[in-house]
Design a protein around this motif. Structure first.
Motif, mmCIF file in Angstrom:
data_model
loop_
_atom_site.group_PDB
_atom_site.id
_atom_site.type_symbol
_atom_site.label_atom_id
_atom_site.label_comp_id
_atom_site.label_asym_id
_atom_site.label_seq_id
_atom_site.Cartn_x
_atom_site.Cartn_y
_atom_site.Cartn_z
ATOM 1 N N TYR A 131 0.845 -1.190 0.000
ATOM 2 C CA TYR A 131 0.000 0.000 0.000
ATOM 3 C C TYR A 131 0.877 1.235 0.000
ATOM 4 N N GLU A 133 0.523 5.438 1.294
ATOM 5 C CA GLU A 133 -0.308 6.360 2.064
ATOM 6 C C GLU A 133 0.202 7.788 1.932
ATOM 7 N N ILE A 138 -5.201 6.614 0.835
ATOM 8 C CA ILE A 138 -4.582 5.299 0.993
ATOM 9 C C ILE A 138 -4.760 4.570 -0.335
ATOM 10 N N LEU A 150 -5.050 0.614 9.298
ATOM 11 C CA LEU A 150 -4.189 0.236 8.186
ATOM 12 C C LEU A 150 -3.048 -0.674 8.636
ATOM 13 N N VAL A 176 -9.833 5.944 0.124
ATOM 14 C CA VAL A 176 -9.131 4.731 -0.278
ATOM 15 C C VAL A 176 -9.229 4.598 -1.797
#
Length: 224
Positions: A131, A133, A138, A150, A176
């Motif tokens: 991921y 951020e 995100i 998270l 997201v």
């Protein structure tokens, strides 16, 4: 057109761009990037699923490696298809990779003496991120498990989750941005943005400026 404004925005400010699931569709990727015209001031996040099902997985990875060299702020996320490919190469769950379109990827790596994965490609797959951020967003391939922060999310959910995430109203405090579950056009909800528009299934590849919610697609222009 996606039904949303297609606009290059103010390139001097730099854009935060998310690119949907490519799945071996190099022609879509090249056409999309020609329209987006990325610059050094942009931050670009590729959402994973670069390979499988489409005809030129190897060509897509060649393109992305070269792209990352020209635009060092680029972020490459891992998709479930990259995870399956790494498992296949390690001798694990090989049937799962082949069942989910992996044969087309292997064919793209076929040479006279057999299948060969260049070291640079293996390094690319091995260093993908789960991921990314920022202050407001995100980015993750599939989504997040509702109710979990998270830092407590499990890799399986980050790469595979669908309905439990998409239908949830849980607020992670940030928007997201995700792919994985194809939409007819980019999904621009209050707290979710989906940029997978099913290029490999006959639709188009999409890119979204997530801050301004402006989108581009790879859809061919109609005949003049």
């Amino acid at each position: 057109m996606t039904g949303f404004p297609e606009d290059v925005g103010d390139k001097d400010q730099g854009r935060l761009l998310a690119v949907g699931d490519i799945h071996g569709c190099l022609d879509h990727l090249e056409r999309l990037m020609a329209r987006v015209e990325p610059t050094q001031s942009d931050r670009i996040v590729f959402m994973g699923d670069y390979i499988d099902r489409g005809p030129d997985g190897k060509g897509v990875i060649d393109y992305l490696i070269e792209f990352g060299g020209r635009f060092p702020e680029t972020v490459f996320l891992k998709g479930n298809h990259e995870a399956m490919f790494l498992d296949f190469l390690a001798g694990r769950n090989q049937w799962l990779f082949l069942y989910n379109g992996g044969a087309s990827t292997l064919e793209s790596y076929q040479e006279e003496r057999g299948i060969r994965i260049p070291k640079a490609h293996f390094n690319f797959f091995s260093t993908l991120r789960l991921y990314h951020e920022t202050d407001k967003f995100i980015f993750v391939h599939a989504g997040l498990r509702p109710g979990k922060p998270l830092e407590r999310q499990e890799e399986k959910d980050l790469l595979w989750i669908r309905e439990e995430f998409i239908t949830s109203s849980f607020d992670w405090g940030k928007t997201v941005v995700f792919g994985h579950t194809p939409q007819k056009q980019p999904l621009l909800d209050k707290n979710k943005i989906c940029v997978d528009t099913g290029a490999v299934f006959g639709n188009s590849l999409s890119c979204c400026d997530v801050e301004k919610r402006r989108c581009w697609t790879s859809r061919p222009l109609p005949p003049a």
